[in-house]
Design a protein around this motif. Structure first.
Motif, PDB file in Angstrom:
ATOM      1  N   THR A   1      -0.310   5.147  -1.990  1.00 27.98           N
ATOM      2  CA  THR A   1      -1.734   5.370  -2.264  1.00 27.98           C
ATOM      3  C   THR A   1      -2.374   4.171  -2.968  1.00 27.98           C
ATOM      4  O   THR A   1      -3.534   4.247  -3.375  1.00 27.98           O
TER       5      THR A   1
ATOM      6  N   ALA B   1      -5.714   2.856  -1.642  1.00 23.75           N
ATOM      7  CA  ALA B   1      -6.775   3.858  -1.820  1.00 23.75           C
ATOM      8  C   ALA B   1      -7.203   3.921  -3.281  1.00 23.75           C
ATOM      9  O   ALA B   1      -8.396   3.957  -3.601  1.00 23.75           O
ATOM     10  N   GLU B   2      -6.246   3.914  -4.168  1.00 25.16           N
ATOM     11  CA  GLU B   2      -6.559   4.027  -5.595  1.00 25.16           C
ATOM     12  C   GLU B   2      -7.326   2.812  -6.106  1.00 25.16           C
ATOM     13  O   GLU B   2      -8.112   2.917  -7.053  1.00 25.16           O
TER      14      GLU B   2
ATOM     15  N   VAL C   1     -13.246   5.304  -6.063  1.00 24.40           N
ATOM     16  CA  VAL C   1     -12.212   6.339  -5.985  1.00 24.40           C
ATOM     17  C   VAL C   1     -11.820   6.745  -7.403  1.00 24.40           C
ATOM     18  O   VAL C   1     -11.431   5.907  -8.220  1.00 24.40           O
TER      19      VAL C   1
ATOM     20  N   VAL D   1      -6.434  10.105  -6.813  1.00 23.09           N
ATOM     21  CA  VAL D   1      -5.694  10.414  -5.589  1.00 23.09           C
ATOM     22  C   VAL D   1      -4.558  11.341  -5.983  1.00 23.09           C
ATOM     23  O   VAL D   1      -3.790  11.036  -6.904  1.00 23.09           O
TER      24      VAL D   1
ATOM     25  N   VAL E   1      -8.183  12.820  -1.995  1.00 26.13           N
ATOM     26  CA  VAL E   1      -8.894  11.762  -2.712  1.00 26.13           C
ATOM     27  C   VAL E   1     -10.177  12.352  -3.285  1.00 26.13           C
ATOM     28  O   VAL E   1     -10.880  13.091  -2.595  1.00 26.13           O
TER      29      VAL E   1
ATOM     30  N   ALA F   1     -13.739  10.966  -4.839  1.00 33.32           N
ATOM     31  CA  ALA F   1     -14.495   9.714  -4.944  1.00 33.32           C
ATOM     32  C   ALA F   1     -15.965  10.023  -5.180  1.00 33.32           C
ATOM     33  O   ALA F   1     -16.403  11.168  -5.036  1.00 33.32           O
TER      34      ALA F   1
ATOM     35  N   ALA G   1     -14.581   8.585  -0.022  1.00 34.77           N
ATOM     36  CA  ALA G   1     -13.387   9.451   0.040  1.00 34.77           C
ATOM     37  C   ALA G   1     -12.729   9.356   1.419  1.00 34.77           C
ATOM     38  O   ALA G   1     -11.516   9.202   1.526  1.00 34.77           O
TER      39      ALA G   1
ATOM     40  N   ALA H   1     -11.064   5.996   1.815  1.00 40.90           N
ATOM     41  CA  ALA H   1      -9.821   5.921   1.032  1.00 40.90           C
ATOM     42  C   ALA H   1      -8.691   6.658   1.743  1.00 40.90           C
ATOM     43  O   ALA H   1      -7.538   6.206   1.735  1.00 40.90           O
ATOM     44  N   LEU H   2      -9.019   7.774   2.374  1.00 39.64           N
ATOM     45  CA  LEU H   2      -7.975   8.520   3.104  1.00 39.64           C
ATOM     46  C   LEU H   2      -7.328   7.631   4.155  1.00 39.64           C
ATOM     47  O   LEU H   2      -6.114   7.655   4.354  1.00 39.64           O
TER      48      LEU H   2
ATOM     49  N   ILE I   1      -4.490   5.396   2.894  1.00 37.80           N
ATOM     50  CA  ILE I   1      -3.218   5.954   2.412  1.00 37.80           C
ATOM     51  C   ILE I   1      -2.179   5.812   3.519  1.00 37.80           C
ATOM     52  O   ILE I   1      -2.429   6.204   4.666  1.00 37.80           O
TER      53      ILE I   1
END
Lengths: 712, 323
Positions: free
Chosen positions: A63, A66-67, A72, A75, A99, A101, A107, A110-111, A114
């Motif tokens: 992650t 994404a983090e 964000v 997660v 996630v 966000a 969001a 960000a998914l 991952i």
């Protein structure tokens, strides 16, 4: 003194009237706020990363990327509840990570960042193959089936089935969570306002009194919204982690994939029948799948439970799709289709008119008189005498018409419910209860009951529901809501009225036992000349409002709600035997439902059930891929629902004779949705001369059946 | 959805310059009924979206030089409402009206209808244009009830979803395409091609070209479309057929029969056309054309019913053309 029992027919002004939903304007204008509409200051949006595989182990979830994204906030990687390790996943669409966000877009983005490694295993998806049964089998035997079949002149053997369908709620599942001053506030879409908090209390690590639930409006549940669910707990966790409100609503595809489904059911059935239509024996071998939940269908034979000489076998297939949930009249539509189709096939086999056949065998049901009356009414409504023909429409041309029928049964007694009613010194009234209005008109019905009891117009009464701080009321399932809330609100308002009568009696010079609330007044029973206007009467209570608690069952154990209804439905369809397309023509619905509070929303229940029934009869089917386990039609494009052009003409009829209404209030949510699959399937068989074995009755299935015979 | 740059050019030259030479880097936005959902489902993640909304001269219907020219961004509702279209090309009106959704008819465009991506559920669920998973093809053993029954021996087994293409091909229409080095015209039939690689698109348009208009010769052809659809409202047809022919004293000449939703491209049935040519148009020739249209079909495991439906739609389209 006012009595808790329902008023006599001539003392009902509101109960049984045709009353529009009180919150109709709010819903039409958008003023009504659903969970989806709740926005809190500084709120985060949570989105779920779904597993694409139907059967796998999650090996690694990275992650980092994404983090690191701006916007964000958190997660959350899904872990096995017991071991804390990365989970084994048993159905596609299940949660891998979530996630939160500052915007939905971030969001989603960000998914996509991952990275997940899976160990993929083959899923088991084929629930039509009885060789896949893995559940515990359930067997019943009554009488002597061998002798029963030996006594038959004709034995039919049929195969019948219904595909898995989803709940497909107009409003997807989900909630907004917010922590404030150590308390948790949740705005979920739920059928279970009073019980919801129990589903998140462990995650929240809070006593129940610190969890505040609020659901004022919701867009359907159909049995899929009793629990807080995984996403409820994820929302609570993310909100706790981030210290911010979090909105987590499922997307449409997730709603279809993971938020509930109705088990599939398939059965091989034998029915023994004499030339005169007497049923002598029944044998069924049924299987189906509740996805990850064990399931076997035990509602066979349906309605005609008194068939002598029965053998039944029921078993289940565990498949890699999400666990089944209660779907509007659990197990009844399946039992109904399989039974009514097999019996109609038996009638066709001996060349007997279906209506005559069903009527002849009503003694095998537990509501023979009711069904007999209802069959006659339905036949009249659909023009059976003029239109009916034996199986196979022999008129020339590709369009064949047919009529089919079905019968169903349901309980529907009110659930435990508590209600508080407050009469204010200015005459305004508030009813409060921790129930919910799923869109069915519960708020309106409660208001009608309280206003009727107090003899005042509905606009003097405000009904407040949807919060767990109000007196607890049951979850809305099994058609139990109207019986429960009408009884508790009747009880509470009767008690409050009696306190008021006590205060008014002296000034009117009439003993309180001889007072009644009627037509905006407190008056001597039957004597408006000796009366005091409602507001004036209320002013006599001084500064303190009257608040009384009522319940179902009421404190004095008056039976305001009972159990057990019957219904008959008849469908008329036309089938194009060249294209295989089925169209609805007419549909007659006859329903027994006890005392009806609001005639208009009761009719709406029937119409809604019919649209849902036409949908699962003709169009609706959750289609899964056998290699990946993914649901292929998790959209509104190939997950077809009936539209206005597809439903034909509905006619509805309630059994409103006093002998029915005197039974008290009985729920109506489930019964009318049970028969459509069976009635429509029978109508198609009657039209084209051959049974289409499985629902939905799609053109490919109709053409395949016609290849085996029929009128083509 | 990945963030993207949004361009709103005013001229076709400007618009073409904004496009790249690879699919997927840039997407063209017309009505958006397909592109917007595709963006949201990450089926395409372009760096740039070029809107045609403000490009001059792309919308509208004009009759000139014996043809009816229909701009690419003409809304389907305007196509349906046009008097010339109504009078001359009922096969297009039926096809456009049958889309069934007022929302889509009101915003969807003629060019968008032709160039929309397939509705194959394996593609839409993210398994790529050919539907593959862990290296294996999903369509042959999967749920292929809506897939192709012609031209399905290669990796492409989806069906072309265009509502208008069969009718336009039957009518002998051409399209004008604008690229970096000018324009070219091609028959609508040649706009479509069965892709060999899953990075290809389902048409012969190049990534840096824009379809600007459709031109339909007004030759007084008899024409009609018939669709088999489950629902009255918004729905995809199962099988469609459009027919057009010269009415030569009650007999058909120069007939064209084009099927929809049966192959990765609109499917021109020369056999069905041959069965009509020189014949009196009527139930007998209609049935023969239907039977001829179904010849050579290679149904997959679950779509054999479509072979039967082909016979019916062709027959009914021919019968409808007589009305």
């Amino acid at each position: 003194m006012a009595k808790t029992a329902w008023p006599a027919p001539d003392r009902r002004k509101l109960i049984g009237s045709y009353t529009s939903r009180l919150d109709g304007p709010q819903k039409a204008t958008g003023a009504a706020k659903y969970a989806f509409d709740i926005n809190r200051p500084d709120m985060l949006y949570a989105k779920i990363l779904q597993c694409p595989h139907g059967n796998c182990k999650v090996l690694e979830v990275d992650t980092k990327e994404a983090e690191a994204m701006k916007g964000v906030a958190a997660v959350l990687v899904e872990k096995d509840a017991r071991s804390g390790a990365l989970p084994e996943i048993t159905f596609a669409g299940d949660t891998v990570a979530t996630v939160a966000a500052v915007t939905e877009e971030i969001a989603y983005e960000a998914l996509a960042k991952i990275k997940v490694k899976y160990e993929v295993k083959p899923p088991l998806m084929d629930d039509r193959n009885p060789a896949n049964v893995s559940g515990r089998e359930s067997k019943t035997a009554t009488g002597d089936a061998v002798a029963g079949f030996a006594a038959a002149d004709t034995t039919i053997e049929g195969y019948y089935g219904l595909a898995c369908v989803t709940h497909c709620c107009l409003e997807a599942h989900g909630q907004v969570c917010e922590w404030r001053d150590g308390d948790l506030y949740v705005w979920p879409s739920t059928q279970n306002v009073s019980g919801y908090a129990g589903g998140v209390k462990d995650t929240a690590a809070l006593p129940l009194e610190k969890i505040h639930v609020d659901c004022q409006y919701m867009g359907g549940g159909f049995g899929s919204k009793f629990a807080a669910d995984a996403w409820g707990n994820i929302g609570v966790t993310l909100s706790k982690m981030t210290g911010k409100p979090v909105k987590l609503m499922l997307d449409r595809d997730q709603e279809l994939k993971i938020a509930g489904n109705r088990p599939s059911s398939y059965a091989k059935v034998k029915v023994g029948v004499k030339k005169d239509g007497t049923i002598t024996a029944w044998d069924s071998n049924c299987w189906g799948s509740g996805g990850q939940q064990r399931f076997s269908l035990r509602t066979l034979p349906y309605v005609f439970t008194g068939i002598p000489n029965q053998n039944t076998l029921a078993n289940g297939v565990i498949t890699n799709r999400g666990a089944q949930r209660a779907w509007r009249a659990p197990n009844h539509p399946q039992g109904c289709l399989i039974t009514m189709a097999a019996l109609e096939d038996a009638a066709a086999a001996i060349g007997m008119d279906s209506l005559e056949f069903f009527k002849k065998n009503l003694s095998l049901t537990d509501k023979a008189d009711i069904y007999a009356e209802q069959l006659d009414i339905a036949a009249e409504m659909i023009g059976y005498k003029q239109k009916a023909h034996l199986r196979g429409d022999k008129t020339p041309g590709p369009i064949k018409k047919g009529i089919g029928m079905s019968m169903h049964t349901w309980g529907g007694k009110g659930h435990p419910s508590q209600c508080s009613v407050t009469i204010n010194p200015d005459g305004s009234v508030v009813a409060q209860l921790g129930s919910q209005d799923l869109g069915t008109g519960t708020r309106t019905a409660i208001t009608m009951v309280v206003a009727e009891t107090l003899g005042i117009p509905m606009d003097k009464v405000r009904t407040e529901l949807g919060k767990n701080s109000y007196p607890a009321s049951g979850a809305s399932g099994g058609s139990t809501t109207i019986g429960g809330v009408s009884a508790s609100s009747r009880d509470a308002s009767t008690k409050a009225l009696n306190v008021l009568l006590d205060k008014v009696a002296a000034s009117l010079g009439v003993p309180k036992d001889n007072l009644e609330a009627w037509d905006g007044k407190i008056q001597e029973v039957g004597n408006p000349a000796k009366s005091v206007a409602w507001e004036k009467a209320c002013s006599m209570m001084g500064m303190m409002p009257i608040t009384q608690q009522g319940s179902n069952p009421p404190g004095d154990l008056t039976e305001l709600t009972t159990d057990g209804v019957g219904g008959v439905q008849m469908a008329e369809v036309s089938v194009d035997i060249e294209t295989g397309v089925v169209r609805m023509e007419n549909y007659a619905v006859v329903q027994d439902v006890g005392l009806i509070i609001d005639m208009k929303t009761a009719e709406s229940q029937l119409f809604g059930a019919m649209v849902m029934g036409v949908t699962y009869a003709l169009y609706e089917e959750a289609i899964y891929d056998n290699k990946t386990g993914a649901m292929l039609n998790s959209d509104m494009e190939f997950y077809r629902l009936a539209g206005l052009g597809d439903i034909g003409n509905f006619k509805v009829h309630f059994m409103t004779d006093e002998k029915y209404q005197s039974r008290g209030v009985i729920g109506l949510g489930e019964p009318p949705v049970i028969s459509p699959g069976a009635a429509i399937s029978n109508a198609v068989a009657n039209a084209i001369g051959v049974r289409v074995s499985e629902l939905p009755l799609t053109p490919d299935r109709v053409l395949a059946a016609l290849n085996q015979g029929g009128v083509a | 959805m990945k963030p993207f740059a949004y361009a709103n050019p005013k001229t076709i030259e400007e618009a073409v310059k904004l496009l790249g030479d690879a699919w997927g880097k840039t997407e063209v936005l017309a009505g958006g009924t397909d592109l917007v959902t595709s963006l949201k489902q990450n089926l395409t993640s372009p760096d740039k979206v070029v809107s045609l909304k403000d490009v001059e001269g792309l919308s509208g219907i004009v009759a000139a030089d014996g043809s009816l020219k229909i701009g690419a961004t003409t809304k389907l509702k305007d196509l349906i409402a046009n008097a010339e279209v109504k009078k001359n090309f009922p096969c297009l009106v039926t096809a456009a009206e049958s889309i069934g959704s007022p929302q889509i008819i009101n915003v969807g465009t003629v060019g968008g209808d032709l160039l929309q991506r397939p509705r194959c559920w394996f593609f839409r669920q993210g398994y790529g244009l050919f539907g593959t998973y862990e290296g294996a093809a999903l369509v042959p053993d999967g749920d292929n009830r809506y897939h192709a029954i012609f031209d399905n021996k290669g990796p492409a087994q989806f069906v072309n979803p265009s509502s208008l293409a069969p009718g336009l091909i039957a009518l002998g229409a051409t399209v004008r395409v604008h690229g970096p080095s000018g324009t070219r015209d091609l028959p609508v039939a040649e706009l479509f091609a069965t892709p060999k690689a899953d990075t290809d698109r389902e048409y012969t348009l190049k990534p840096n070209e824009i379809l600007t208009y459709v031109s339909i010769p007004m030759k007084g052809l008899k024409n009609a479309t018939y669709e088999i659809r489950q629902r009255i409202g918004l729905d995809w047809p199962m099988v469609t057929a459009s027919v057009a022919y010269e009415d030569s004293g009650g007999k058909a000449a120069n007939a064209k029969v084009v099927l929809g939703h049966v192959a990765p491209t609109p499917w021109v049935s020369d056999k069905a056309a041959a069965a009509l040519n020189g014949q009196a148009v009527g139930e007998d020739s209609a049935m023969k054309a239907g039977a001829a249209a179904a010849e050579g079909a290679t149904p997959l495991s679950m779509n054999g019913y479509k072979v039967h439906q082909v016979k019916v739609v062709v027959k009914r389209a021919v019968m409808a053309s007589m009305a």
